[in-house]
Write a protein that holds these residues in place. Sequence first.
Motif, mmCIF file in Angstrom:
data_model
loop_
_atom_site.group_PDB
_atom_site.id
_atom_site.type_symbol
_atom_site.label_atom_id
_atom_site.label_comp_id
_atom_site.label_asym_id
_atom_site.label_seq_id
_atom_site.Cartn_x
_atom_site.Cartn_y
_atom_site.Cartn_z
ATOM 1 N N UNK A 231 1.084 -1.219 0.219
ATOM 2 C CA UNK A 231 -0.147 0.106 -0.149
ATOM 3 C C UNK A 231 0.882 1.177 0.110
ATOM 4 N N UNK A 232 2.038 1.226 0.867
ATOM 5 C CA UNK A 232 2.690 2.390 0.940
ATOM 6 C C UNK A 232 3.570 2.561 -0.344
ATOM 7 N N UNK A 233 4.126 1.443 -0.977
ATOM 8 C CA UNK A 233 4.867 1.741 -2.417
ATOM 9 C C UNK A 233 3.723 2.325 -3.506
ATOM 10 N N UNK A 234 2.657 1.601 -3.556
ATOM 11 C CA UNK A 234 1.588 2.174 -4.505
ATOM 12 C C UNK A 234 1.305 3.628 -4.248
ATOM 13 N N UNK A 235 0.848 4.099 -3.068
ATOM 14 C CA UNK A 235 0.453 5.273 -2.787
ATOM 15 C C UNK A 235 1.655 6.232 -2.666
ATOM 16 N N UNK A 236 2.888 6.064 -2.240
ATOM 17 C CA UNK A 236 3.973 6.989 -2.596
ATOM 18 C C UNK A 236 4.369 7.193 -3.805
ATOM 19 N N UNK A 237 4.375 6.168 -4.746
ATOM 20 C CA UNK A 237 4.585 6.430 -6.436
ATOM 21 C C UNK A 237 3.720 7.393 -6.788
ATOM 22 N N UNK A 238 2.340 7.344 -6.730
ATOM 23 C CA UNK A 238 1.279 8.043 -7.181
ATOM 24 C C UNK A 238 1.553 9.639 -6.634
ATOM 25 N N UNK A 239 1.828 9.680 -5.315
ATOM 26 C CA UNK A 239 1.971 10.885 -4.600
ATOM 27 C C UNK A 239 3.155 11.571 -5.058
ATOM 28 N N UNK A 240 4.147 10.964 -5.479
ATOM 29 C CA UNK A 240 5.454 11.505 -6.055
ATOM 30 C C UNK A 240 5.195 12.005 -7.377
ATOM 31 N N UNK A 241 4.779 11.200 -8.170
ATOM 32 C CA UNK A 241 4.322 11.535 -9.459
ATOM 33 C C UNK A 241 3.297 12.843 -9.477
#
Length: 322
Positions: free
Chosen positions: A118-128
């Motif tokens: 969950x963290x990797x998925x959301x952090x990736x979207x957040x960073x982009x």
Amino acid sequence: MADPGLIQELQAAQTTNYIAAAAGALVAYDQVLTFAQEIEHIWDRQWNFITALYLIARYSGTLSIISVAVEAMCINWTYSVNVNNSLAQTWLENIFLVTMQAILVNRVYALFNQSRKVLIFLATLYALQTIVTFVMTALLFNNRALREYIVSIGPVIGSVIQNVTTNPDAYASFTQDVTMLAVVFNTILLFFALWAFVRHASEARALDGGWSINVLVKTLVADHLVYFVCNLIWLSLTLAANYIPNSSVLSALLAGVYDVFSALAVVVGPHMVISLRVIENKSRREGVILEDSLSAIRFAIRESPSIQSESSGDRRSVPSNE
């Protein structure tokens, strides 16, 4: 004889200015009213990542709303001052929005028991989304150094940037795209929060035969939902402004509503951090120990002998990074 339409537009603009001033007063009043809580639950506690995010969101949002209110009351400002103030407002709004999204990502991560996926998925979207937001904001305000750097990367990107800086219609288009990205990402975060709430409720029912929801989970999700509604209306009005003539009465009225909900989002957002820490302090006073660890700060609820009679719904551990 004065044009009735013009008079109506001026009256609507005046009403908008009054609403903007009232929104600024609301945020300033909330700042004064809750400053004692902020001292107790933020400044007097050991600082961590969430503390930094809270302070950035709290004061970038407050400065953004107050700058709008000041502009509404200072109609004799020069053009250059108005431009610089608008530039500051846009940057402060964007800083507030992406900081609040970082707080929400952290809370969703906690609701899912610190799931790495969950963290990797959301952090990736957040960073982009954050990169796109800040790059496009810089380009829309004609940051020459950044524009020249991106143009030097290649002709495809360069042609896009040239379109942004030479075509007036591109400004509204890119503003709309950035806003839509924020709406989509905020909706994804809400979906995850509600999913975690339903999953927690189902587990509680399976264990206890009842719908006993942990108070931390209820607070996390309820605060998230309230902020989402205020933020969604705020961003939706930003999108609507692209389709309404600036000189129309409707545009002026929508600007007033925009100011109200942006102020509400600025008030509600940072309070999510304080409300959770209020619950933490209350739990400590009642004998519930909330442990922190260096590797993963979380709420791990343990009962003292005096509260063994509490319902099992309030005994399950609920992780949080706040």
